[in-house]
Structure formats: C-alpha cells, structure tokens
Design an enzyme around this catalytic site. Structure first.
Site, PDB file in Angstrom:
ATOM      1  N   GLY A  85       0.765  -1.234   0.000  1.00 38.30           N
ATOM      2  CA  GLY A  85       0.000   0.000   0.000  1.00 38.30           C
ATOM      3  C   GLY A  85       0.797   1.286   0.000  1.00 38.30           C
ATOM      4  O   GLY A  85       0.220   2.364   0.137  1.00 38.30           O
ATOM      5  N   TRP A 101       2.345   2.834  -2.484  1.00 38.11           N
ATOM      6  CA  TRP A 101       1.964   3.693  -3.609  1.00 38.11           C
ATOM      7  C   TRP A 101       0.556   4.253  -3.419  1.00 38.11           C
ATOM      8  O   TRP A 101       0.260   5.365  -3.849  1.00 38.11           O
ATOM      9  CB  TRP A 101       2.078   2.924  -4.920  1.00 38.11           C
ATOM     10  CG  TRP A 101       3.483   2.862  -5.445  1.00 38.11           C
ATOM     11  CD1 TRP A 101       4.638   2.838  -4.702  1.00 38.11           C
ATOM     12  CD2 TRP A 101       3.892   2.826  -6.814  1.00 38.11           C
ATOM     13  NE1 TRP A 101       5.724   2.790  -5.525  1.00 38.11           N
ATOM     14  CE2 TRP A 101       5.309   2.776  -6.821  1.00 38.11           C
ATOM     15  CE3 TRP A 101       3.202   2.816  -8.015  1.00 38.11           C
ATOM     16  CZ2 TRP A 101       6.046   2.719  -8.008  1.00 38.11           C
ATOM     17  CZ3 TRP A 101       3.938   2.750  -9.208  1.00 38.11           C
ATOM     18  CH2 TRP A 101       5.335   2.721  -9.196  1.00 38.11           C
ATOM     19  N   ASP A 140      -4.931  -6.154  -5.733  1.00 35.04           N
ATOM     20  CA  ASP A 140      -3.823  -7.084  -5.551  1.00 35.04           C
ATOM     21  C   ASP A 140      -4.391  -8.446  -5.195  1.00 35.04           C
ATOM     22  O   ASP A 140      -5.498  -8.550  -4.638  1.00 35.04           O
ATOM     23  CB  ASP A 140      -2.882  -6.610  -4.443  1.00 35.04           C
ATOM     24  CG  ASP A 140      -1.484  -7.224  -4.568  1.00 35.04           C
ATOM     25  OD1 ASP A 140      -0.553  -6.476  -4.900  1.00 35.04           O
ATOM     26  OD2 ASP A 140      -1.345  -8.440  -4.355  1.00 35.04           O
ATOM     27  N   ASP A 179      -7.414 -10.976  -9.022  1.00 37.07           N
ATOM     28  CA  ASP A 179      -6.485 -11.043 -10.142  1.00 37.07           C
ATOM     29  C   ASP A 179      -6.955 -10.064 -11.210  1.00 37.07           C
ATOM     30  O   ASP A 179      -8.048 -10.203 -11.755  1.00 37.07           O
ATOM     31  CB  ASP A 179      -6.470 -12.473 -10.687  1.00 37.07           C
ATOM     32  CG  ASP A 179      -5.445 -12.675 -11.796  1.00 37.07           C
ATOM     33  OD1 ASP A 179      -5.015 -11.674 -12.395  1.00 37.07           O
ATOM     34  OD2 ASP A 179      -5.095 -13.838 -12.063  1.00 37.07           O
ATOM     35  N   ASP A 233       3.583  -1.248  -9.983  1.00 37.83           N
ATOM     36  CA  ASP A 233       4.933  -1.536  -9.492  1.00 37.83           C
ATOM     37  C   ASP A 233       5.132  -3.048  -9.373  1.00 37.83           C
ATOM     38  O   ASP A 233       5.975  -3.511  -8.612  1.00 37.83           O
ATOM     39  CB  ASP A 233       5.134  -0.862  -8.125  1.00 37.83           C
ATOM     40  CG  ASP A 233       6.596  -0.831  -7.703  1.00 37.83           C
ATOM     41  OD1 ASP A 233       7.467  -0.715  -8.587  1.00 37.83           O
ATOM     42  OD2 ASP A 233       6.867  -0.917  -6.485  1.00 37.83           O
ATOM     43  N   LYS A 273       6.424  -0.669 -14.129  1.00 34.08           N
ATOM     44  CA  LYS A 273       7.794  -1.146 -13.916  1.00 34.08           C
ATOM     45  C   LYS A 273       8.102  -2.303 -14.856  1.00 34.08           C
ATOM     46  O   LYS A 273       7.254  -3.179 -15.092  1.00 34.08           O
ATOM     47  CB  LYS A 273       7.982  -1.610 -12.472  1.00 34.08           C
ATOM     48  CG  LYS A 273       9.381  -2.184 -12.206  1.00 34.08           C
ATOM     49  CD  LYS A 273       9.704  -2.255 -10.736  1.00 34.08           C
ATOM     50  CE  LYS A 273       8.925  -3.303  -9.985  1.00 34.08           C
ATOM     51  NZ  LYS A 273       9.283  -3.350  -8.557  1.00 34.08           N
TER      52      LYS A 273
END
Length: 260
Positions: free
Chosen positions: A48, A50, A68, A86, A111, A151
């Site tokens: 958490g 971000w 998540d 998902d 990320d 990322k």
C-alpha cells in the site's frame, strides 16, 4: 549504510508501508502525474505504499483504487478502495470499471514484479509479461489524456514493449528513480496522454447505426469502438465526434452539405 538504505528508514519514520513509496514520489516529481481530484488505479498495490502517495497527491476530492491478489490492510489516514483479486480476470476488471466509473481513470500505475528466479533472461521475460498485463488494464481503464506508469526490467524485450506503449500515448519516457536500488535492473515507463481510441473530438466519420441504445440513441462502431449517435438502426450517416470517453464516444449528425 548506503544512501538507498536510507529510504527504508525514512519510510518507517514517515509512516509509509514500503520504501517504494519514494519511487512513486520521484516519478511524480519528474513526470507530473497527479492533480487534485484525480482518479488513480494502482495495480499490484500491496502493501500500500503507492496507495498512500497517490492518496496524498489527489486529496479528499480524488479517488484511489488498489488491486492485488494479497489482502491490503486499510489505510487509516486515507479513504482508499481496495479490491482483492487477479486483475487479469473479468470479475476483477468489472469491479475496477465500476470503481473508476464511466469517466475512467486519470492515472494507472503498476509496481508489479515477478517472483525472482535468479535467471536474468527468465526474470526479464516475466517482468515484461506482467507489464503487458498492466498495459492491457490501463488500455481498458484510462480516460482520454490519462497517464500510465509501469515497472519493467531492462532486457531484449523492453524496446518492443515500449514501442507498443508509445502507440497509445502522446509520448513515453523511461524513468529510473533514485530510490531504486543500485543493483536493480528496473526502469519505469511513463506514458503521458492516452490516445488509444480510434477517433478524436472533431473527427468526422461515416458510420452505420447498428443498434438502439437504452436511451433511444443509435449505436455505431468504429474498429469495434462504440459511438453513440442520433440515428435510426440501419441508417448510414456522417457524424462529428463531440466527446471521447475510455470505452465510447458521442457524435452528432452532420448534414450532407456539411452543416450540423
């Protein structure tokens, strides 16, 4: 102690759940991601960190949603919605679409990183796979003009992925925030100005009305993209696009002489 280790200590002192919070802060400083009142979606948001940064930046008028596979503990100081699931499954995407509403998200960030095997080629390929999944979600959720951060590990497949992202945004930059560890091969692609819809405001196109919408307006399609128009089923007409949304647009009829 290295400078990078300082971020861990700072995160504990300043109440962030992960040192990675400083990566998003630094990306925001360089790429100007957030504005007050924005809607932000964080993919792979646990634990958490971000979410905390995004909530601080968009303020009480903004909306922040995190998804998540792992459970994300409530953030005491911020009103953040979390979804456990998902993001590649339709059920989870449905909840995300509901959370951002028809206006779409202003920013989608990810990320996510793969479970590391130590085999660089495999880890790179897995990171690109995750990044593409995040890109697919952003493609579905972003509003016109929105931004995307993802990322990915450096490697042979990075250029091809960047090219694909570039097709959907006005421009893309690669950012290496100082908070990334020296040993990490990670970089962040930042797409600015989402432009994936096949039409833009002001475009004039000829369409055939194929369905009637719930409100009685006509529905036409351009490359599978939905246009709401003023017309009857079966009618072919020229329209001018007036308002573009993430998954549909509105258009007005244009007379044969070119006037509205």
């Amino acid at each position: 102690m290295s400078g990078k280790d300082d971020y861990y200590n700072r995160s504990k002192q300043q109440g962030y759940r992960a040192r990675s919070a400083y990566k998003l802060k630094q990306i925001d400083e360089e790429a100007d991601l957030f504005e007050r009142g924005d809607t932000v979606v964080d993919l792979g948001a646990a634990p958490g960190g971000w979410l905390q940064v995004a909530a601080e930046e968009v303020g009480e008028a903004g909306t922040v949603v995190g998804v998540d596979l792992q459970r994300i503990d409530d953030l005491d100081d911020h009103d953040v919605e979390t979804i456990r699931g998902d993001m590649t499954e339709e059920r989870t995407r449905h909840y995300l679409r509901e959370a951002v509403d028809e206006e779409g998200a202003d920013v989608v960030v990810s990320d996510m990183a793969p479970n590391m095997t130590g085999e660089y080629t495999l880890d790179h390929a897995r990171s690109v796979h995750l990044a593409r999944q995040a890109f697919d979600a952003a493609d579905e959720l972003l509003a016109s003009g929105g931004d995307f951060v993802v990322k990915v590990f450096q490697g042979d497949d990075l250029d091809a992925f960047r090219d694909d992202v570039s097709e959907a945004f006005q421009y893309v930059r690669t950012v290496s925030p100082p908070a990334s560890r020296d040993s990490s091969s990670e970089v962040y692609l930042v797409g600015k100005g989402y432009t994936r819809s096949p039409v833009a405001e002001g475009d004039r196109v000829e369409v055939t009305v194929e369905e009637e919408g719930d409100e009685g307006d006509g529905i036409a399609y351009v490359d599978g993209y939905t246009l709401f128009v003023d017309g009857d089923v079966g009618e072919t007409l020229t329209v001018e696009v007036t308002d573009v949304k993430p998954r549909f647009a509105f258009a007005e009829r244009v007379d044969a002489d070119g006037s509205d």
